[in-house]
Write a protein that holds these residues in place. Sequence first.
Motif, PDB file in Angstrom:
ATOM      1  N   ASN A 176      31.759  47.728  25.355  1.00 26.85           N
ATOM      2  CA  ASN A 176      30.517  48.209  24.738  1.00 26.85           C
ATOM      3  C   ASN A 176      30.151  47.269  23.593  1.00 26.85           C
ATOM      4  N   ARG A 177      29.227  46.354  23.877  1.00 29.71           N
ATOM      5  CA  ARG A 177      28.818  45.372  22.879  1.00 29.71           C
ATOM      6  C   ARG A 177      27.694  45.878  21.976  1.00 29.71           C
ATOM      7  N   GLN A 178      27.195  47.071  22.228  1.00 27.62           N
ATOM      8  CA  GLN A 178      26.118  47.623  21.402  1.00 27.62           C
ATOM      9  C   GLN A 178      26.653  48.172  20.091  1.00 27.62           C
ATOM     10  N   LEU A 179      27.971  48.411  20.025  1.00 29.50           N
ATOM     11  CA  LEU A 179      28.579  48.885  18.798  1.00 29.50           C
ATOM     12  C   LEU A 179      29.151  47.722  18.001  1.00 29.50           C
ATOM     13  N   SER A 180      29.273  47.925  16.714  1.00 29.08           N
ATOM     14  CA  SER A 180      29.900  46.921  15.854  1.00 29.08           C
ATOM     15  C   SER A 180      30.983  47.611  15.020  1.00 29.08           C
ATOM     16  N   PRO A 181      32.270  47.263  15.194  1.00 28.43           N
ATOM     17  CA  PRO A 181      32.745  46.219  16.107  1.00 28.43           C
ATOM     18  C   PRO A 181      32.658  46.644  17.578  1.00 28.43           C
ATOM     19  N   ILE A 182      32.796  45.646  18.451  1.00 27.92           N
ATOM     20  CA  ILE A 182      32.803  45.886  19.891  1.00 27.92           C
ATOM     21  C   ILE A 182      33.922  46.866  20.240  1.00 27.92           C
ATOM     22  N   THR A 183      33.655  47.764  21.177  1.00 33.75           N
ATOM     23  CA  THR A 183      34.699  48.692  21.620  1.00 33.75           C
ATOM     24  C   THR A 183      35.003  48.492  23.100  1.00 33.75           C
ATOM     25  N   LEU A 184      36.220  48.879  23.486  1.00 32.69           N
ATOM     26  CA  LEU A 184      36.665  48.816  24.875  1.00 32.69           C
ATOM     27  C   LEU A 184      37.005  50.227  25.333  1.00 32.69           C
ATOM     28  N   VAL A 185      36.525  50.583  26.514  1.00 37.36           N
ATOM     29  CA  VAL A 185      36.820  51.882  27.100  1.00 37.36           C
ATOM     30  C   VAL A 185      37.778  51.681  28.274  1.00 37.36           C
ATOM     31  N   LYS A 186      38.896  52.367  28.239  1.00 40.85           N
ATOM     32  CA  LYS A 186      39.916  52.236  29.299  1.00 40.85           C
ATOM     33  C   LYS A 186      39.446  52.954  30.554  1.00 40.85           C
ATOM     34  N   GLN A 187      39.493  52.257  31.704  1.00 36.65           N
ATOM     35  CA  GLN A 187      39.035  52.837  32.965  1.00 36.65           C
ATOM     36  C   GLN A 187      40.106  52.813  34.052  1.00 36.65           C
ATOM     37  N   ALA A 188      41.298  52.369  33.711  1.00 34.22           N
ATOM     38  CA  ALA A 188      42.398  52.327  34.684  1.00 34.22           C
ATOM     39  C   ALA A 188      43.694  52.652  33.957  1.00 34.22           C
ATOM     40  N   SER A 189      44.695  53.074  34.701  1.00 31.49           N
ATOM     41  CA  SER A 189      46.009  53.355  34.131  1.00 31.49           C
ATOM     42  C   SER A 189      46.988  52.241  34.491  1.00 31.49           C
ATOM     43  N   SER A 190      48.041  52.122  33.716  1.00 33.74           N
ATOM     44  CA  SER A 190      49.055  51.108  34.026  1.00 33.74           C
ATOM     45  C   SER A 190      49.692  51.385  35.382  1.00 33.74           C
ATOM     46  N   LYS A 191      49.825  52.668  35.719  1.00 31.80           N
ATOM     47  CA  LYS A 191      50.394  53.033  37.014  1.00 31.80           C
ATOM     48  C   LYS A 191      49.527  52.515  38.160  1.00 31.80           C
ATOM     49  N   MET A 192      48.212  52.600  38.009  1.00 28.93           N
ATOM     50  CA  MET A 192      47.289  52.090  39.020  1.00 28.93           C
ATOM     51  C   MET A 192      47.384  50.573  39.149  1.00 28.93           C
ATOM     52  N   LEU A 193      47.615  49.901  38.019  1.00 22.60           N
ATOM     53  CA  LEU A 193      47.595  48.437  37.990  1.00 22.60           C
ATOM     54  C   LEU A 193      48.902  47.806  38.451  1.00 22.60           C
ATOM     55  N   LEU A 194      50.007  48.553  38.332  1.00 19.26           N
ATOM     56  CA  LEU A 194      51.325  48.003  38.662  1.00 19.26           C
ATOM     57  C   LEU A 194      51.368  47.389  40.052  1.00 19.26           C
ATOM     58  N   GLY A 195      50.878  48.127  41.041  1.00 21.67           N
ATOM     59  CA  GLY A 195      50.962  47.658  42.422  1.00 21.67           C
ATOM     60  C   GLY A 195      50.052  46.492  42.743  1.00 21.67           C
ATOM     61  N   LYS A 196      49.171  46.125  41.786  1.00 23.58           N
ATOM     62  CA  LYS A 196      48.210  45.042  42.028  1.00 23.58           C
ATOM     63  C   LYS A 196      48.629  43.729  41.376  1.00 23.58           C
ATOM     64  N   ILE A 197      49.679  43.752  40.571  1.00 23.15           N
ATOM     65  CA  ILE A 197      50.038  42.577  39.788  1.00 23.15           C
ATOM     66  C   ILE A 197      50.204  41.323  40.656  1.00 23.15           C
ATOM     67  N   TYR A 198      50.836  41.475  41.805  1.00 27.52           N
ATOM     68  CA  TYR A 198      51.115  40.316  42.675  1.00 27.52           C
ATOM     69  C   TYR A 198      50.084  40.153  43.788  1.00 27.52           C
ATOM     70  N   SER A 199      49.009  40.912  43.753  1.00 22.41           N
ATOM     71  CA  SER A 199      48.113  40.992  44.923  1.00 22.41           C
ATOM     72  C   SER A 199      47.330  39.717  45.190  1.00 22.41           C
ATOM     73  N   PHE A 200      47.208  38.815  44.218  1.00 21.47           N
ATOM     74  CA  PHE A 200      46.423  37.605  44.441  1.00 21.47           C
ATOM     75  C   PHE A 200      47.289  36.364  44.660  1.00 21.47           C
ATOM     76  N   LEU A 201      48.595  36.554  44.711  1.00 12.42           N
ATOM     77  CA  LEU A 201      49.453  35.404  45.020  1.00 12.42           C
ATOM     78  C   LEU A 201      49.382  35.089  46.516  1.00 12.42           C
ATOM     79  N   ILE A 202      49.365  33.816  46.821  1.00 16.02           N
ATOM     80  CA  ILE A 202      49.325  33.404  48.238  1.00 16.02           C
ATOM     81  C   ILE A 202      50.700  33.576  48.859  1.00 16.02           C
TER      82      ILE A 202
END
Length: 273
Positions: A247-273
Motif C-alpha cells: 500500500n503505497r498510498q500510506l506514509s510510511p508504505i505498508t505491507l499486507v500479508k496475503q500468504a502463510s509460511s505453511k503455504m509457501l514452504l512447498g513452493k520454495i523449490y518449485s522454480f528449480l530446473i
Amino acid sequence: MQFSLNFHQTFAPEKEAIAQLVQLASKTNDYLSKEEISAITTIPTGQRSGKVEPNILYCQAMGLINVHKKGATYSIRLTPLGEVIVREDPFFTETLTHWLCHYNLCTLNSPAAMWSYIFNTIIPSAGFELDQQFLENALSKYFNVSNINTTPFRTCYTTEKSFRDLGILEIEKKKYLFRQHQPNRVFKYLYAYSLISEWEQVFPHQTELTYDHVRKDLGFGMPFLWDDFITMDVLDILQEERVILINRQLSPITLVKQASSKMLLGKIYSFLI
C-alpha cells in the motif's frame, strides 16, 4: 534462545555434516549420544570436542531441526522446513538450500549471535569492506569479551565444505570484503518464505506492517545484504506472486500479508530446473 558465543567450538558448519544430520532426523527421533551420532553419520567427534555437537547447533540455528537434550544424548527432529529440504535436496547440492541455511543462520533473531550481529548491525553501519581488527574489536566490545574467534565465521563463507559457493565473502590481506546477493526470480519463494516466516514469529497477530517494521524489526533482506532499493524490488516481485500487497498510498508504505509460511514452504523449490 541464544547460543553461547563459542557454541561452534571453533568449527564452521559443513554442508555434508548438515545433510547427514537432517537425513538422520528424518529416520529416527531416538536419543543418541554424540558418539552414536558420529558412528551413524561419520561426522567426526571426540571425548571433549568434535564436529557433531557444533553442527547440531548450526542445524538448529538454520531452522532445520528441533533439538531435545537428555543428559549427554540428543533427539533431533525435523522442522517443516527440514522436511521440505529432505524431500527436495537431501544431499544439500542446491545453492538455494545453501542460501536458506545462510539466511536463517544470520537473521535478526538467530541464536547464532555473532552471525546475526555482523549481518544486521556491523555491515549496515560500517559498510561492505571491513578490516579484520575493526571487526574483531566491534564484536569484542558488543559481546564484552577480551578475545573473539572469527575463524568459524570466516571459514563458513570461504571454504568449499561450507558456503563458499554463495560468493558473499572474500578475504584480502586481513580485510573482509562482503558482496550482496543479487535477487534471482528462481529463488522468489525462498524470499517469500524468509519474509513471512519471520513475520509470523515476531508479529503473529498482525497482518499489516510498515516497511520500516519489515526492515528494522524483521531484518528482512539483511542476511542478503540488500539495501532499500533491492528490498523494494523484491517486495514488488512478492506482490506479483500475491504473497503481500503493498500500500503505497500510506506514509510510511505498508505491507499486507496475503500468504502463510505453511503455504509457501512447498513452493520454495518449485522454480528449480
